[in-house]
Design a protein around this motif. Structure first.
Motif, PDB file in Angstrom:
ATOM      1  N   ILE A 132       0.832  -1.204   0.000  1.00 22.14           N
ATOM      2  CA  ILE A 132       0.000   0.000   0.000  1.00 22.14           C
ATOM      3  C   ILE A 132       0.868   1.257   0.000  1.00 22.14           C
ATOM      4  CG2 ILE A 132      -1.975  -1.106   1.109  1.00 22.14           C
ATOM      5  CD1 ILE A 132      -1.052   0.159   3.750  1.00 22.14           C
ATOM      6  N   ARG A 133       2.178   1.063  -0.036  1.00 20.92           N
ATOM      7  CA  ARG A 133       3.127   2.159  -0.206  1.00 20.92           C
ATOM      8  C   ARG A 133       4.095   1.757  -1.318  1.00 20.92           C
ATOM      9  NH1 ARG A 133      -0.214   3.929   2.588  1.00 20.92           N
ATOM     10  NH2 ARG A 133      -0.044   5.090   4.559  1.00 20.92           N
ATOM     11  N   ASN A 134       4.871   2.718  -1.815  1.00 18.93           N
ATOM     12  CA  ASN A 134       5.784   2.439  -2.921  1.00 18.93           C
ATOM     13  C   ASN A 134       7.124   3.127  -2.654  1.00 18.93           C
ATOM     14  OD1 ASN A 134       5.943   0.949  -5.351  1.00 18.93           O
ATOM     15  ND2 ASN A 134       5.872   2.829  -6.555  1.00 18.93           N
ATOM     16  N   HIS A 135       7.683   2.833  -1.488  1.00 15.81           N
ATOM     17  CA  HIS A 135       8.877   3.526  -1.032  1.00 15.81           C
ATOM     18  C   HIS A 135      10.150   2.984  -1.682  1.00 15.81           C
ATOM     19  CE1 HIS A 135       6.681   5.710   1.955  1.00 15.81           C
ATOM     20  NE2 HIS A 135       6.353   4.641   2.648  1.00 15.81           N
ATOM     21  N   VAL A 136      11.140   3.866  -1.783  1.00 14.98           N
ATOM     22  CA  VAL A 136      12.518   3.442  -2.019  1.00 14.98           C
ATOM     23  C   VAL A 136      13.190   3.405  -0.652  1.00 14.98           C
ATOM     24  CG1 VAL A 136      14.736   4.042  -3.041  1.00 14.98           C
ATOM     25  CG2 VAL A 136      12.630   4.376  -4.350  1.00 14.98           C
ATOM     26  N   LEU A 137      13.720   2.252  -0.283  1.00 19.03           N
ATOM     27  CA  LEU A 137      14.338   2.074   1.026  1.00 19.03           C
ATOM     28  C   LEU A 137      15.837   2.341   0.932  1.00 19.03           C
ATOM     29  CD1 LEU A 137      14.310   1.128   3.995  1.00 19.03           C
ATOM     30  CD2 LEU A 137      14.577  -1.221   3.142  1.00 19.03           C
ATOM     31  N   ILE A 138      16.319   3.286   1.734  1.00 21.49           N
ATOM     32  CA  ILE A 138      17.751   3.550   1.839  1.00 21.49           C
ATOM     33  C   ILE A 138      18.243   2.752   3.046  1.00 21.49           C
ATOM     34  CG2 ILE A 138      19.531   5.310   1.863  1.00 21.49           C
ATOM     35  CD1 ILE A 138      17.497   5.564  -0.444  1.00 21.49           C
ATOM     36  N   LEU A 139      19.020   1.717   2.776  1.00 26.84           N
ATOM     37  CA  LEU A 139      19.308   0.694   3.781  1.00 26.84           C
ATOM     38  C   LEU A 139      20.790   0.689   4.156  1.00 26.84           C
ATOM     39  CD1 LEU A 139      17.871  -1.709   5.253  1.00 26.84           C
ATOM     40  CD2 LEU A 139      18.639  -3.157   3.369  1.00 26.84           C
ATOM     41  N   PRO A 140      21.142   1.114   5.371  1.00 23.71           N
ATOM     42  CA  PRO A 140      22.543   1.057   5.798  1.00 23.71           C
ATOM     43  C   PRO A 140      22.911  -0.344   6.275  1.00 23.71           C
ATOM     44  CG  PRO A 140      21.223   1.973   7.560  1.00 23.71           C
ATOM     45  CD  PRO A 140      20.280   1.714   6.409  1.00 23.71           C
ATOM     46  N   THR A 141      24.172  -0.704   6.108  1.00 25.82           N
ATOM     47  CA  THR A 141      24.621  -2.015   6.579  1.00 25.82           C
ATOM     48  C   THR A 141      25.396  -1.922   7.883  1.00 25.82           C
ATOM     49  OG1 THR A 141      26.640  -1.853   5.269  1.00 25.82           O
ATOM     50  CG2 THR A 141      24.750  -2.925   4.241  1.00 25.82           C
ATOM     51  N   CYS A 142      25.545  -0.702   8.402  1.00 21.25           N
ATOM     52  CA  CYS A 142      26.266  -0.522   9.659  1.00 21.25           C
ATOM     53  C   CYS A 142      25.888   0.824  10.261  1.00 21.25           C
ATOM     54  CB  CYS A 142      27.777  -0.600   9.442  1.00 21.25           C
ATOM     55  SG  CYS A 142      28.396   0.629   8.279  1.00 21.25           S
ATOM     56  N   ALA A 143      26.277   1.013  11.513  1.00 20.29           N
ATOM     57  CA  ALA A 143      25.959   2.265  12.196  1.00 20.29           C
ATOM     58  C   ALA A 143      26.583   3.459  11.487  1.00 20.29           C
ATOM     59  CB  ALA A 143      26.441   2.192  13.644  1.00 20.29           C
TER      60      ALA A 143
END
Length: 227
Positions: A132-143
């Protein structure tokens, strides 16, 4: 007419614009089976509210069939409703509690619900789960990549990020769990595509995470290191 606003409740006196609206243009929304419209009297930013009726000073602004607060000035039909002309009012929750005479009478469903003919606005995903959303996820792999991810997401409409406070010097069990959690975020049906931001020295390498996500979903995934 293309719908460009959402009515959240039947008694609402505002709708939420899902695109920037210019003064003089039509705001189109659905109420039940009807398609209704009104003319914007000023520019309304994306995701902001527009008044469906004249609201007097001190009048309630209703959204989701609930009061958001009261107006600090009169707001005419077609005008922008925002923090500049709306203030919150402390709610008396004690007065809303059910009394002793209240009886729970909700009908419990039996078996699987009948969804024949059921429709909603959403996004079809190749894996079969609708979003119900169409987001682009900005995903970090570390702090160390979390702040960069937040900055990137803040610059792109429709982008969201998560804060990931680990990823460095982890033991094997923690690394496996981190990969599982991050992959789960990426595979969420409300996510259209994923941009992975890694540092280069973390225990969850961005290229490895990209491979795991691509093995589970056909959505677009890109990754890069910032160190």
């Amino acid at each position: 007419m293309e719908i460009n606003a959402l009515l959240m409740g039947e008694t609402d006196n505002v709708v939420t614009c899902v695109a920037d609206v210019q003064a003089g243009s039509e705001v189109v929304y659905r109420k039940g089976d009807e398609i209704l419209s009104l003319t914007a009297r000023e520019n309304i930013p994306y995701c902001h509210k527009i008044a469906l009726t004249d609201i007097p000073e001190g009048g309630e602004v209703i959204k989701y069939d609930e009061s958001l607060g009261r107006t600090s000035e009169a707001i005419g039909k077609g005008h922008w409703v925002s923090h500049n002309n709306l203030f919150s009012v402390p709610r008396d929750y004690d007065s809303e509690k059910a009394g002793d005479e209240f009886v729970m009478c909700a009908k419990q469903s039996q078996g699987a619900p009948d969804l024949e003919g059921f429709k909603f606005w959403g996004y079809r995903r190749a894996e079969g789960r609708p979003g119900i959303r169409n987001h682009v996820l900005i995903l970090p792999t570390c702090a160390c990549g979390s702040e960069s991810s937040r900055i990137v997401a803040s610059q792109v409409r429709g982008a969201v990020n998560i804060v990931f406070n680990t990823g460095c010097s982890d033991v094997a069990a923690n690394t496996a769990m981190s990969q599982k959690v991050l992959t789960g975020f990426a595979c969420n049906p409300n996510v259209y595509g994923v941009v992975i931001i890694g540092l280069g020295c973390e225990t969850v390498p961005h290229l490895k995470l990209k491979e795991k996500i691509q093995a589970m979903t056909s959505k677009p995934v890109v990754s890069f290191g910032i160190q």
